[in-house]
Design a protein around this motif. Sequence first.
Motif, PDB file in Angstrom:
ATOM      1  N   UNK A 250      -3.934 -52.250  19.133  1.00  0.00           N
ATOM      2  CA  UNK A 250      -3.982 -52.348  20.596  1.00  0.00           C
ATOM      3  C   UNK A 250      -3.188 -51.175  21.177  1.00  0.00           C
ATOM      4  N   UNK A 251      -3.224 -51.029  22.487  1.00  0.00           N
ATOM      5  CA  UNK A 251      -2.413 -49.993  23.125  1.00  0.00           C
ATOM      6  C   UNK A 251      -0.939 -50.207  22.804  1.00  0.00           C
ATOM      7  N   UNK A 252      -0.510 -51.457  22.832  1.00  0.00           N
ATOM      8  CA  UNK A 252       0.884 -51.784  22.506  1.00  0.00           C
ATOM      9  C   UNK A 252       1.182 -51.413  21.042  1.00  0.00           C
ATOM     10  N   UNK A 253       0.214 -51.629  20.167  1.00  0.00           N
ATOM     11  CA  UNK A 253       0.375 -51.262  18.765  1.00  0.00           C
ATOM     12  C   UNK A 253       0.501 -49.760  18.586  1.00  0.00           C
ATOM     13  N   UNK A 254      -0.304 -49.001  19.333  1.00  0.00           N
ATOM     14  CA  UNK A 254      -0.216 -47.535  19.259  1.00  0.00           C
ATOM     15  C   UNK A 254       1.152 -47.047  19.742  1.00  0.00           C
ATOM     16  N   UNK A 255       1.665 -47.665  20.788  1.00  0.00           N
ATOM     17  CA  UNK A 255       3.002 -47.296  21.278  1.00  0.00           C
ATOM     18  C   UNK A 255       4.074 -47.610  20.237  1.00  0.00           C
ATOM     19  N   UNK A 256       3.928 -48.743  19.566  1.00  0.00           N
ATOM     20  CA  UNK A 256       4.882 -49.102  18.511  1.00  0.00           C
ATOM     21  C   UNK A 256       4.831 -48.075  17.376  1.00  0.00           C
ATOM     22  N   UNK A 257       3.642 -47.669  16.992  1.00  0.00           N
ATOM     23  CA  UNK A 257       3.504 -46.667  15.930  1.00  0.00           C
ATOM     24  C   UNK A 257       4.119 -45.337  16.362  1.00  0.00           C
ATOM     25  N   UNK A 258       3.896 -44.940  17.599  1.00  0.00           N
ATOM     26  CA  UNK A 258       4.509 -43.698  18.102  1.00  0.00           C
ATOM     27  C   UNK A 258       6.027 -43.766  17.985  1.00  0.00           C
ATOM     28  N   UNK A 259       6.598 -44.902  18.363  1.00  0.00           N
ATOM     29  CA  UNK A 259       8.051 -45.083  18.265  1.00  0.00           C
ATOM     30  C   UNK A 259       8.499 -45.032  16.805  1.00  0.00           C
ATOM     31  N   UNK A 260       7.754 -45.688  15.916  1.00  0.00           N
ATOM     32  CA  UNK A 260       8.106 -45.675  14.496  1.00  0.00           C
ATOM     33  C   UNK A 260       8.029 -44.267  13.912  1.00  0.00           C
ATOM     34  N   UNK A 261       7.019 -43.519  14.295  1.00  0.00           N
ATOM     35  CA  UNK A 261       6.891 -42.139  13.801  1.00  0.00           C
ATOM     36  C   UNK A 261       7.995 -41.248  14.351  1.00  0.00           C
ATOM     37  N   UNK A 262       8.392 -41.468  15.597  1.00  0.00           N
ATOM     38  CA  UNK A 262       9.510 -40.731  16.177  1.00  0.00           C
ATOM     39  C   UNK A 262      10.790 -41.043  15.418  1.00  0.00           C
ATOM     40  N   UNK A 263      11.001 -42.317  15.112  1.00  0.00           N
ATOM     41  CA  UNK A 263      12.178 -42.717  14.348  1.00  0.00           C
ATOM     42  C   UNK A 263      12.169 -42.105  12.953  1.00  0.00           C
ATOM     43  N   UNK A 264      11.008 -42.114  12.301  1.00  0.00           N
ATOM     44  CA  UNK A 264      10.909 -41.541  10.958  1.00  0.00           C
ATOM     45  C   UNK A 264      11.197 -40.046  10.988  1.00  0.00           C
ATOM     46  N   UNK A 265      10.616 -39.332  11.945  1.00  0.00           N
ATOM     47  CA  UNK A 265      10.859 -37.894  12.055  1.00  0.00           C
ATOM     48  C   UNK A 265      12.341 -37.616  12.293  1.00  0.00           C
ATOM     49  N   UNK A 266      12.978 -38.398  13.141  1.00  0.00           N
ATOM     50  CA  UNK A 266      14.407 -38.221  13.407  1.00  0.00           C
ATOM     51  C   UNK A 266      15.231 -38.507  12.154  1.00  0.00           C
ATOM     52  N   UNK A 267      14.854 -39.531  11.411  1.00  0.00           N
ATOM     53  CA  UNK A 267      15.544 -39.881  10.172  1.00  0.00           C
ATOM     54  C   UNK A 267      15.445 -38.741   9.161  1.00  0.00           C
ATOM     55  N   UNK A 268      14.260 -38.178   9.032  1.00  0.00           N
ATOM     56  CA  UNK A 268      14.051 -37.058   8.104  1.00  0.00           C
ATOM     57  C   UNK A 268      14.830 -35.831   8.574  1.00  0.00           C
ATOM     58  N   UNK A 269      14.750 -35.530   9.858  1.00  0.00           N
ATOM     59  CA  UNK A 269      15.463 -34.375  10.412  1.00  0.00           C
ATOM     60  C   UNK A 269      16.965 -34.510  10.174  1.00  0.00           C
ATOM     61  N   UNK A 270      17.494 -35.691  10.384  1.00  0.00           N
ATOM     62  CA  UNK A 270      18.921 -35.934  10.155  1.00  0.00           C
ATOM     63  C   UNK A 270      19.276 -35.722   8.685  1.00  0.00           C
ATOM     64  N   UNK A 271      18.421 -36.207   7.799  1.00  0.00           N
ATOM     65  CA  UNK A 271      18.730 -36.071   6.368  1.00  0.00           C
ATOM     66  C   UNK A 271      18.657 -34.623   5.901  1.00  0.00           C
ATOM     67  N   UNK A 272      17.932 -33.778   6.629  1.00  0.00           N
ATOM     68  CA  UNK A 272      17.822 -32.360   6.277  1.00  0.00           C
ATOM     69  C   UNK A 272      18.772 -31.478   7.096  1.00  0.00           C
ATOM     70  N   UNK A 273      19.608 -32.095   7.926  1.00  0.00           N
ATOM     71  CA  UNK A 273      20.436 -31.323   8.865  1.00  0.00           C
ATOM     72  C   UNK A 273      21.445 -30.409   8.176  1.00  0.00           C
TER      73      UNK A 273
END
Length: 147
Positions: free
Chosen positions: A100-123
């Motif tokens: 659903x649209x709400x599901x797509x927004x949740x996935x966007x948030x999860x992908x943002x969190x994952x990217x931030x987690x990876x970026x932090x681990x490579x900092x």
Amino acid sequence: MKNEVGHEIADALAILLRRTTRTQLHKQLTEGMGEGVDEQTYPVLSELARTGPRSAADLAPDVGIDRSGVTRRASRLEAAGLIRREADPTDRRAHLLVLTDQGRLAVEELRTRLAAHITTSLSTWPPNEAETFAHHLGRFTSEGPFT
């Protein structure tokens, strides 16, 4: 020497692909995401975002659980308003799981969190090393033994 590199990569992949590693990461990413989103439903939600509408049976091998496990997780996601079931136009007996649209927004948030987690681990890596790693990892997954 080349065989040693293969062993080194295989050992690293074994850690990354371990179910407990994935579950721990998914638990961190989904913390505070709200109803229906947790380390168990994350793979279903993420795979639907990546591939589009699919039946539970079709989705099961890609998320590593059986059809009934996908169905249970899908029911939780549906109750939370993140996916819906639609009739499969190619098989009247089957249903497709659709974000659903709400599901797509949740996935966007999860992908943002994952990217931030990876970026932090490579900092602590020099920027050129992180960029080179990203490039070669992408190449490895597209040209390596997984294709």
